[in-house]
Design a protein around this motif. Structure first.
Motif, PDB file in Angstrom:
ATOM      1  N   UNK A  64      11.322   4.870  -0.975  1.00  0.00           N
ATOM      2  CA  UNK A  64      12.579   4.381  -0.435  1.00  0.00           C
ATOM      3  C   UNK A  64      12.268   3.187   0.461  1.00  0.00           C
ATOM      4  N   UNK A  68      14.770  -2.113   9.654  1.00  0.00           N
ATOM      5  CA  UNK A  68      15.401  -1.744  10.907  1.00  0.00           C
ATOM      6  C   UNK A  68      15.071  -2.816  11.936  1.00  0.00           C
ATOM      7  N   UNK A  89       9.077   4.169   2.648  1.00  0.00           N
ATOM      8  CA  UNK A  89       8.986   5.599   2.885  1.00  0.00           C
ATOM      9  C   UNK A  89       8.658   6.252   1.554  1.00  0.00           C
ATOM     10  N   UNK A  94       0.852  -1.185   0.000  1.00  0.00           N
ATOM     11  CA  UNK A  94       0.000   0.000   0.000  1.00  0.00           C
ATOM     12  C   UNK A  94       0.884   1.230   0.000  1.00  0.00           C
ATOM     13  N   UNK A 154       7.886  -4.113  17.166  1.00  0.00           N
ATOM     14  CA  UNK A 154       6.593  -4.545  16.629  1.00  0.00           C
ATOM     15  C   UNK A 154       6.209  -5.906  17.197  1.00  0.00           C
ATOM     16  N   UNK A 184      13.055  -1.712  15.135  1.00  0.00           N
ATOM     17  CA  UNK A 184      11.633  -1.475  14.929  1.00  0.00           C
ATOM     18  C   UNK A 184      10.900  -2.807  14.764  1.00  0.00           C
ATOM     19  N   UNK A 196      13.304   0.595   3.421  1.00  0.00           N
ATOM     20  CA  UNK A 196      14.222   0.544   4.559  1.00  0.00           C
ATOM     21  C   UNK A 196      13.835  -0.603   5.460  1.00  0.00           C
ATOM     22  N   UNK A 204       2.380 -10.646   9.682  1.00  0.00           N
ATOM     23  CA  UNK A 204       2.678  -9.768   8.550  1.00  0.00           C
ATOM     24  C   UNK A 204       2.750  -8.347   9.091  1.00  0.00           C
ATOM     25  N   UNK A 205       3.834  -7.661   8.806  1.00  0.00           N
ATOM     26  CA  UNK A 205       3.992  -6.318   9.351  1.00  0.00           C
ATOM     27  C   UNK A 205       4.320  -5.339   8.246  1.00  0.00           C
ATOM     28  N   UNK A 206       3.718  -4.183   8.286  1.00  0.00           N
ATOM     29  CA  UNK A 206       3.980  -3.192   7.243  1.00  0.00           C
ATOM     30  C   UNK A 206       3.996  -1.797   7.842  1.00  0.00           C
ATOM     31  N   UNK A 207       5.067  -1.068   7.583  1.00  0.00           N
ATOM     32  CA  UNK A 207       5.136   0.329   7.986  1.00  0.00           C
ATOM     33  C   UNK A 207       5.190   1.177   6.730  1.00  0.00           C
ATOM     34  N   UNK A 208       4.315   2.153   6.681  1.00  0.00           N
ATOM     35  CA  UNK A 208       4.357   3.110   5.575  1.00  0.00           C
ATOM     36  C   UNK A 208       4.521   4.501   6.159  1.00  0.00           C
ATOM     37  N   UNK A 209       5.573   5.193   5.763  1.00  0.00           N
ATOM     38  CA  UNK A 209       5.812   6.555   6.218  1.00  0.00           C
ATOM     39  C   UNK A 209       5.768   7.473   5.009  1.00  0.00           C
ATOM     40  N   UNK A 210       4.981   8.529   5.107  1.00  0.00           N
ATOM     41  CA  UNK A 210       5.034   9.542   4.061  1.00  0.00           C
ATOM     42  C   UNK A 210       5.842  10.710   4.600  1.00  0.00           C
TER      43      UNK A 210
END
Lengths: 158, 158
Positions: free
Chosen positions: A107, A111, A98, A77, A118, A114, A109, A131-137
């Motif tokens: 980008x 870590x 990101x 996403x 989680x 993190x 990344x 299932x893990x997802x981080x989205x940073x804008x």
DNA sequence: GTTCGTGCAAACCGTTTGCACCGAC
DNA sequence: GTCGGTGCAAACGGTTTGCACGAAC
């Protein structure tokens, strides 16, 4: 790229389910894994058709589902309204995204800290993470400071 | 819940943009913020129509956009194929979502350490964070251990 | 030869939009 | 009275599906 390895992997998957290896499936796998960029179904259709003009949208979508089910491709996403697919989870299974709101650049990344956090949080809440997802804008710092962002050039005026 | 506060907030927003306060917008705000559950556009439409049968889908969608633009409602990605909206970001601006794949239950959580880490990583990559979202999918430990999950009861057999 | 896969076009479904009427200001 | 808002139904766009033909096995 890693197309041959992926072909082997999808062969194993197909065989396990009693499915057939077809020209179209080969073509779509080749198109999907000859890049490490994220793509939409339509992107992939166009790239597949450059290899074999006869690949239809229907087959594209059907094969896309197979590849996701086989774990070779991951839906991601990116905050847009369409689905994107990421061919990089095989090589980097735990990465996050990101997204630059200035230039739309994505980008990847990862870590370890993190990830660990989680997992802790998830367990504390009584679940086991699957299932893990981080989205940073974010906004480009370079653009903000210098008024120029090399990734932004092809997007026209702000 | 906090409906009156939100009404005031949306009034301010509408006024600032020279837009009008209409019966339909009142109704939709009431329907949206009388719960702290996540909902889809269709959920909200049904709830709005229970208050005023004449609210149309078109107006629902148009108002939904306004509420998101005003920052009162947030679009979230729960891993399904439809958009969900979260009315809880006003009260808990930095929370994330854990989704149980067994019972579809959504647990909200926030964690200062993880937030800080996200910010660090983003800056290290040359960006300034504007929007952060973590989605974790997990399986219910209770279900795994005891074969029973109270949240799962209404979902039928595994 | 059987069964699965394919291309085509139509269907689907959540969302958006053009238009004529309606209501807030 | 003006201009923005609304309901309706049609359009839209990404995705799925029914069907008859074609190809893997």
């Amino acid at each position: 790229m890693i197309v041959p390895e992926v072909q082997a992997e999808i062969d194993k998957f197909l065989q396990g389910k009693g499915l057939r290896r077809t020209r179209q499936r080969e073509v779509i796998v080749e198109a999907a894994f000859s890049t490490d960029e994220h793509f939409t179904a339509d992107d992939l259709w166009e790239r597949s058709r450059k290899i074999d003009r006869t690949v239809s949208r229907a087959t594209l979508y059907r094969t896309l589902s197979l590849l996701v089910e086989a774990g070779l491709l991951t839906e991601i996403d990116l905050g847009k309204d369409i689905k994107y697919y990421d061919p990089n989870f095989l090589e980097h299974p735990h990465h996050n995204h990101l997204i630059c709101v200035d230039c739309d650049k994505v980008v990847e990344f990862s870590d370890a800290n993190i990830s660990l956090l989680e997992d802790c949080i998830t367990r504390r809440l009584g679940f086991r993470p699957t299932k893990k997802a981080i989205r940073i804008e974010g906004t480009c710092e370079e653009l903000r400071r210098t008024g120029f962002c090399k990734s932004r050039v092809d997007k026209g005026p702000a």
